[in-house]
Write an enzyme that holds these catalytic residues in place. Sequence first.
Site, PDB file in Angstrom:
ATOM      1  N   ARG A   1    -107.092  42.052 -35.905  1.00  0.00           N
ATOM      2  CA  ARG A   1    -108.484  40.435 -36.556  1.00  0.00           C
ATOM      3  C   ARG A   1    -108.807  40.214 -35.362  1.00  0.00           C
ATOM      4  NH1 ARG A   1    -106.813  34.436 -37.502  1.00  0.00           N
ATOM      5  NH2 ARG A   1    -108.874  33.961 -38.638  1.00  0.00           N
ATOM      6  N   HIS A   2    -109.811  39.991 -35.509  1.00  0.00           N
ATOM      7  CA  HIS A   2    -110.695  39.459 -34.500  1.00  0.00           C
ATOM      8  C   HIS A   2    -109.690  38.411 -33.421  1.00  0.00           C
ATOM      9  CE1 HIS A   2    -111.562  35.775 -36.344  1.00  0.00           C
ATOM     10  NE2 HIS A   2    -112.055  36.132 -37.284  1.00  0.00           N
ATOM     11  N   GLY A   3    -110.216  38.225 -31.924  1.00  0.00           N
ATOM     12  CA  GLY A   3    -109.815  37.275 -30.932  1.00  0.00           C
ATOM     13  C   GLY A   3    -109.848  35.964 -31.722  1.00  0.00           C
TER      14      GLY A   3
END
Length: 465
Positions: free
Chosen positions: A81-83
Amino acid sequence: MLRSARRLPGGSVARAAVVAAALLSSLSRGSPPEPPEPAASPLSPYFGTKTRYEDAEPGLRRDPRLLGEACRPLQLVALIRHGTRLPTARQVARLRQLQALVRRPDAEPEPEPEWSRPGADGQLVERGRQDMRRLAGRLARLFPALLGRRHAGRLRALSSSKPRCVDSGVAFLQGLWRHHHPGEPAPGPADMEYGPLEINDKLMRFFDHCEKFLTEVEGNATALHHVEAFKTGPEMQNVLNKVAATLQVPVSSLNADLIQVAFFACSFDLAIRGVKSPWCDVFDIEDAKVLEYLNDLKQYWKRAYGYAINSRSSCGLFQDIFRHMDKAVEQKQRSQPVSSPAILQFGHAETLLPLLSLMGYFKDKEPLTAHNYKEQLHRKFRSGRIVPYASNLIFVLYHCENARTPREEFQVQLLLNEKVLPLARSQDTVCLYEDLKEHYKDILQGCHATEECESPRLNSTSDEL
Ligand SMILES: *[C@@H]1O[C@H](CO)[C@@H](O)[C@H](O)[C@H]1NC(C)=O
């Protein structure tokens, strides 16, 4: 500035107006290159999908026990998942509404925040890039044979088209590069020896391509009726009353959505800037648990067990993961080098939750509903534990040479957020690749995303053919 603030009962200063202004303008300033070690709040474990990675399992060392001795990692397929990111446009609009609500009439207008410019919506922040670089460094140390420098050219990276995911992928690759070239300045994405970051929304945003999901869940006003009912239920009403009293605003001027964004204001400041917002003081732990449940309810009904199509729509992604592993097994059996030792895929919480549900993880005996908050206090389905920012699910394929039997074996381990994830059914921490395929036979063979995703309307036309 404090003179213009309201007075709280008990003599403490209600800094709400100042707070809201500070919050809005602080986000607009962006973040320093390497933020200082962030502050903490007792509310942190309850932020759901807005949870910082390090808060998901506080105190727990991420030091998964990998298979040793006879087994060597052959391939890893990682879903990441993106940060940490900025609030979305809708959240920004609600933050504004909230700010207006607590602002004194004679207060000066706020400067236009930077993140309100077009395109800032939900963008990855520096802290999010740092999440990715650090994750890359840790994974490179954990899997030197797969993410080592000599494999750089064979690394495959793909991403959802959303800028926060693309930026996460680039930051991750930069983190890898830094790991392999300590002390050297990281080059731009085009100058790293890694292959280009492919965009693939069909894999990473399968939900956007699933007609049945779009009509029956996403675009269906009644699909999330438990979420709506909980917003007006007794637990939420109690939180509304408490917050209205604290902010000294009429309870009628508040609603569950505003309360939730105030709660997120606390989480955004912690996650993005590493500072504790005064909004954090508006809530106690009991409130936080209620707001966490509200967030989990939505994830449950929209992305997980609530409707079968939520998870079934991810079966194409699930099968794709096994295609990679099949290929690696085949290549190894032919004594060929594995063409893709590491496959890195950057997506969303909405990518991971359906997939984990498809695999049977974090399923409670009873569904999460508007009416069983108390019974669900110890539920498995807590999105902050499962999909915080930068969360990652990694399939590790091993090649094992067993001295006792001449047969070579392939085994698989799953890591969720860098901890071993036991198999959903047996609780074993590792299993034979063949057994895993057998266990998920129905999904691997019996789920066809295109058919699963046909909406009934399309079905009826195909009946006529
Ligand atoms: C919308 O959701 C409700 C509740 O799950 C369901 O009964 C209804 O059939 C759905 N509507 C459509 C168009 O799918």
